[in-house]
Design a protein around this motif. Sequence first.
Motif, PDB file in Angstrom:
ATOM      1  N   THR A  67       0.802  -1.215   0.000  1.00 54.77           N
ATOM      2  CA  THR A  67       0.000   0.000   0.000  1.00 54.77           C
ATOM      3  C   THR A  67       0.841   1.273   0.000  1.00 54.77           C
ATOM      4  N   GLU A  68       2.132   1.156   0.303  1.00 55.03           N
ATOM      5  CA  GLU A  68       2.998   2.329   0.332  1.00 55.03           C
ATOM      6  C   GLU A  68       4.409   1.939  -0.096  1.00 55.03           C
ATOM      7  N   ILE A  69       4.990   2.763  -0.972  1.00 59.82           N
ATOM      8  CA  ILE A  69       6.359   2.548  -1.440  1.00 59.82           C
ATOM      9  C   ILE A  69       7.090   3.875  -1.327  1.00 59.82           C
ATOM     10  N   ILE A  70       8.221   3.883  -0.620  1.00 61.41           N
ATOM     11  CA  ILE A  70       9.040   5.089  -0.488  1.00 61.41           C
ATOM     12  C   ILE A  70      10.374   4.831  -1.176  1.00 61.41           C
ATOM     13  N   ILE A  71      10.643   5.613  -2.219  1.00 58.78           N
ATOM     14  CA  ILE A  71      11.865   5.467  -3.012  1.00 58.78           C
ATOM     15  C   ILE A  71      12.681   6.747  -2.854  1.00 58.78           C
ATOM     16  N   PRO A  72      13.939   6.649  -2.433  1.00 57.16           N
ATOM     17  CA  PRO A  72      14.753   7.855  -2.239  1.00 57.16           C
ATOM     18  C   PRO A  72      15.250   8.442  -3.563  1.00 57.16           C
ATOM     19  N   SER A  73      15.673   9.678  -3.519  1.00 60.27           N
ATOM     20  CA  SER A  73      16.186  10.344  -4.721  1.00 60.27           C
ATOM     21  C   SER A  73      17.519   9.755  -5.188  1.00 60.27           C
ATOM     22  N   SER A  74      18.160   8.916  -4.366  1.00 59.56           N
ATOM     23  CA  SER A  74      19.419   8.280  -4.779  1.00 59.56           C
ATOM     24  C   SER A  74      19.203   7.250  -5.883  1.00 59.56           C
ATOM     25  N   VAL A  75      17.965   6.763  -6.061  1.00 55.05           N
ATOM     26  CA  VAL A  75      17.665   5.763  -7.101  1.00 55.05           C
ATOM     27  C   VAL A  75      17.741   6.447  -8.466  1.00 55.05           C
ATOM     28  N   LYS A  76      18.635   5.924  -9.313  1.00 53.69           N
ATOM     29  CA  LYS A  76      18.861   6.492 -10.638  1.00 53.69           C
ATOM     30  C   LYS A  76      18.271   5.644 -11.758  1.00 53.69           C
ATOM     31  N   ARG A  77      17.977   4.381 -11.444  1.00 51.36           N
ATOM     32  CA  ARG A  77      17.462   3.475 -12.478  1.00 51.36           C
ATOM     33  C   ARG A  77      16.470   2.511 -11.857  1.00 51.36           C
ATOM     34  N   ILE A  78      15.331   2.362 -12.522  1.00 48.04           N
ATOM     35  CA  ILE A  78      14.326   1.378 -12.121  1.00 48.04           C
ATOM     36  C   ILE A  78      14.079   0.492 -13.326  1.00 48.04           C
ATOM     37  N   GLY A  79      14.299  -0.813 -13.159  1.00 50.92           N
ATOM     38  CA  GLY A  79      14.174  -1.763 -14.251  1.00 50.92           C
ATOM     39  C   GLY A  79      12.732  -2.000 -14.674  1.00 50.92           C
ATOM     40  N   ALA A  80      12.593  -2.577 -15.856  1.00 44.47           N
ATOM     41  CA  ALA A  80      11.279  -2.883 -16.431  1.00 44.47           C
ATOM     42  C   ALA A  80      10.445  -3.745 -15.477  1.00 44.47           C
ATOM     43  N   LYS A  81       9.204  -3.405 -15.356  1.00 47.81           N
ATOM     44  CA  LYS A  81       8.226  -4.155 -14.574  1.00 47.81           C
ATOM     45  C   LYS A  81       8.580  -4.270 -13.095  1.00 47.81           C
ATOM     46  N   ALA A  82       9.426  -3.375 -12.602  1.00 46.06           N
ATOM     47  CA  ALA A  82       9.874  -3.433 -11.208  1.00 46.06           C
ATOM     48  C   ALA A  82       8.711  -3.453 -10.226  1.00 46.06           C
ATOM     49  N   PHE A  83       7.669  -2.680 -10.515  1.00 47.76           N
ATOM     50  CA  PHE A  83       6.525  -2.586  -9.608  1.00 47.76           C
ATOM     51  C   PHE A  83       5.215  -3.000 -10.289  1.00 47.76           C
ATOM     52  N   GLN A  84       5.330  -3.801 -11.342  1.00 49.27           N
ATOM     53  CA  GLN A  84       4.124  -4.219 -12.053  1.00 49.27           C
ATOM     54  C   GLN A  84       3.252  -5.071 -11.135  1.00 49.27           C
ATOM     55  N   TYR A  85       1.963  -4.829 -11.174  1.00 52.06           N
ATOM     56  CA  TYR A  85       0.954  -5.528 -10.366  1.00 52.06           C
ATOM     57  C   TYR A  85       1.104  -5.252  -8.875  1.00 52.06           C
ATOM     58  N   CYS A  86       1.563  -4.068  -8.535  1.00 52.28           N
ATOM     59  CA  CYS A  86       1.606  -3.652  -7.133  1.00 52.28           C
ATOM     60  C   CYS A  86       0.375  -2.796  -6.874  1.00 52.28           C
TER      61      CYS A  86
END
Length: 163
Positions: free
Chosen positions: A144-163
Motif C-alpha cells: 500500500t505504500e512505497i518510499i523510493i529515495p532520490s538516490s535511485v537512478k534506475r528502475i528496471g522494467a516491470k519493477a513494480f508491475q501488479y503492485c
Amino acid sequence: RLNPIKIARNVFMTTEEVDGESVEVFTSADLFVPKGQKEVYSAAEVWEEFPAMYQGELKDITLNDITYSYVTEEDFAIVKSGDQEALKNQDVIIPSTIPAEGKTYTVKKIADKAFFKVQMNSLTIKPGVEEIGASAFWNNYRITEIIIPSSVKRIGAKAFQYC
C-alpha cells in the motif's frame, strides 16, 4: 596471474526494447572476477566492455529475512532476495548499509526479481540505493505504500508491475 578465456562478443549480447524496437545490446550485467584479476579483465578483449567489474569473493548474508550479496574486496552490497513467508504482511525496510565480517557495505542495488511475489504491506528504501532491478517487486498486490529515495537512478522494467 590468469588470463581470461577468449570469448566472442555476442556471448554477452541481449535484446532490449529501445524506442519500441527490439535491438541487440551488450549485457548490462555486473562482472565479478577473482581477487587481483580486475586489471587483467579490464584490459582483455570483450571483458573490458562490462559496464561494472568487481573483484573479490562473492558472499551472501541474511539479515531481517533479506539476503544480500557482497564482494569482500568492494564496499557495496546487492539485495539478492526477500523471504516470501517471513516478509508476508510486513513493513519492509531496505537499509542504506549492512554489516558483514566486521565491515560496513553500502546497499547499492536491488536485484532483478528480489521480492518477486513477496506480499509485503509497505516498502521503504533508504538513501544510497541507486538501482532497482527488473521485476524486483513484481506482483506485490498487497503493498500500500512505497518510499523510493532520490538516490535511485534506475528502475528496471516491470519493477513494480501488479503492485
